[in-house]
Design a protein around this motif. Sequence first.
Motif, PDB file in Angstrom:
ATOM      1  N   HIS A  11      96.822  14.459  33.565  1.00 40.37           N
ATOM      2  CA  HIS A  11      97.495  15.587  32.940  1.00 40.37           C
ATOM      3  C   HIS A  11      98.695  15.071  32.150  1.00 40.37           C
ATOM      4  CE1 HIS A  11      99.763  19.381  32.563  1.00 40.37           C
ATOM      5  NE2 HIS A  11      98.581  19.958  32.678  1.00 40.37           N
ATOM      6  N   THR A  13     101.634  16.281  31.702  1.00 44.23           N
ATOM      7  CA  THR A  13     102.945  16.553  32.302  1.00 44.23           C
ATOM      8  C   THR A  13     103.080  15.977  33.700  1.00 44.23           C
ATOM      9  OG1 THR A  13     103.002  18.634  31.062  1.00 44.23           O
ATOM     10  CG2 THR A  13     104.620  18.369  32.829  1.00 44.23           C
ATOM     11  N   TYR A 163      92.804  25.875  35.677  1.00 44.94           N
ATOM     12  CA  TYR A 163      94.214  26.218  35.471  1.00 44.94           C
ATOM     13  C   TYR A 163      94.966  25.064  34.813  1.00 44.94           C
ATOM     14  CZ  TYR A 163      99.085  27.288  36.291  1.00 44.94           C
ATOM     15  OH  TYR A 163     100.427  27.507  36.110  1.00 44.94           O
ATOM     16  N   MET A 164      94.770  23.858  35.296  1.00 44.55           N
ATOM     17  CA  MET A 164      95.512  22.716  34.761  1.00 44.55           C
ATOM     18  C   MET A 164      95.131  22.426  33.310  1.00 44.55           C
ATOM     19  SD  MET A 164      97.612  21.985  37.105  1.00 44.55           S
ATOM     20  CE  MET A 164      98.291  20.545  36.274  1.00 44.55           C
ATOM     21  N   GLN A 166      94.667  24.578  31.129  1.00 38.34           N
ATOM     22  CA  GLN A 166      95.232  25.630  30.292  1.00 38.34           C
ATOM     23  C   GLN A 166      96.755  25.658  30.303  1.00 38.34           C
ATOM     24  OE1 GLN A 166      93.401  29.103  32.023  1.00 38.34           O
ATOM     25  NE2 GLN A 166      91.492  28.850  30.864  1.00 38.34           N
ATOM     26  N   THR A 167      97.394  24.738  31.028  1.00 40.55           N
ATOM     27  CA  THR A 167      98.848  24.817  31.159  1.00 40.55           C
ATOM     28  C   THR A 167      99.502  23.456  30.999  1.00 40.55           C
ATOM     29  OG1 THR A 167     100.653  25.613  32.566  1.00 40.55           O
ATOM     30  CG2 THR A 167      98.839  24.505  33.672  1.00 40.55           C
ATOM     31  N   GLU A 168     100.694  23.464  30.408  1.00 35.36           N
ATOM     32  CA  GLU A 168     101.498  22.244  30.331  1.00 35.36           C
ATOM     33  C   GLU A 168     102.512  22.192  31.461  1.00 35.36           C
ATOM     34  OE1 GLU A 168     103.307  21.640  26.553  1.00 35.36           O
ATOM     35  OE2 GLU A 168     101.418  21.754  25.430  1.00 35.36           O
ATOM     36  N   LYS A 169     102.999  23.363  31.881  1.00 31.98           N
ATOM     37  CA  LYS A 169     103.989  23.433  32.962  1.00 31.98           C
ATOM     38  C   LYS A 169     103.458  24.352  34.050  1.00 31.98           C
ATOM     39  CE  LYS A 169     108.838  24.535  33.961  1.00 31.98           C
ATOM     40  NZ  LYS A 169     109.054  23.307  34.752  1.00 31.98           N
ATOM     41  N   VAL A 170     103.300  23.832  35.220  1.00 33.95           N
ATOM     42  CA  VAL A 170     102.692  24.576  36.328  1.00 33.95           C
ATOM     43  C   VAL A 170     103.600  25.697  36.809  1.00 33.95           C
ATOM     44  CG1 VAL A 170     102.079  24.392  38.772  1.00 33.95           C
ATOM     45  CG2 VAL A 170     101.183  22.735  37.145  1.00 33.95           C
ATOM     46  N   ASP A 171     103.019  26.860  36.988  1.00 33.30           N
ATOM     47  CA  ASP A 171     103.651  27.962  37.701  1.00 33.30           C
ATOM     48  C   ASP A 171     103.143  27.902  39.135  1.00 33.30           C
ATOM     49  OD1 ASP A 171     104.463  30.357  38.837  1.00 33.30           O
ATOM     50  OD2 ASP A 171     103.853  31.596  37.139  1.00 33.30           O
ATOM     51  N   GLU A 174     100.845  30.506  40.487  1.00 31.17           N
ATOM     52  CA  GLU A 174      99.440  30.463  40.094  1.00 31.17           C
ATOM     53  C   GLU A 174      98.632  29.576  41.046  1.00 31.17           C
ATOM     54  OE1 GLU A 174      97.892  32.199  37.795  1.00 31.17           O
ATOM     55  OE2 GLU A 174      99.710  33.208  37.086  1.00 31.17           O
TER      56      GLU A 174
END
Length: 252
Positions: A11, A13, A163-164, A166-171, A174
């Motif tokens: 990933h 990030t 999920y990973m 689709q995202t650069e910074k994890v919430d 989620e």
Amino acid sequence: MCLVNLQFRQHPTYKMVIAANRDEFYSRPAAAAEFWKDEPTVLAGRDLTQMGTWLGVTKKGRIAALTNFRDATNLETAQLSRGAVVKNFLTSTKSPEEYIKSIDPDLYAGFNLIIGDSTKLIYYNNIQNESYEIPPGIHGLSNHFLNTPWPKVIKGKEKLALYMAQTEKVDVEEIFSILSNTDYAPDSHLPDTGVGLDLERMLSPMFIKTPDYGTRSATVVLISHDNTLTFAERNFENGLFKEDKVFTFKID
């Protein structure tokens, strides 16, 4: 700990993302995640019966997670608590390979172990007494071998990967949402570990909730490329939300 899903070195990030659920009898006492007073570099929850743990990290970035190996022929008559395996690695300075060599597999009931740091992870199973380096990618572990395609493992890997991607910074919320999935697997997809169909069905969701046994905590560990570590733990009591604990620090 009965479910560990992780994304490792894949990933932009994060070097590592861990999403894990710990399942246990509600009556077994445990402490929420904290830096231990007797081992101040260790951050983990704690089993108050044997004083070990199921998943933890250290200020230097060591990490360990353990799941039981479910097999009705592997009776739990071993001499030592499996939680000590995690605790002893976190408090050790041995490399993962050296540490695994020091384990006497016959002293413990069946377990799976993931140990290392954000640069290298090793998987070990004491039933086979074998280990190997975990490659980059998405992996899942429940109560059989790493990446055994049990329904909850497949579902966890798929949801985390989606999920990973689709995202650069994890919430963290989620990830907790993924871990809270209570869907039962179809009977035709259940494993046969010798405990009977009713129990296999009961244990098939990612989040387990029964009258006396179930998911006691969910944990998210994030290690970014700048070596920031986030450890978030959500605790439950009798299947209901109890409290959140969140820690963030730079790895030494």
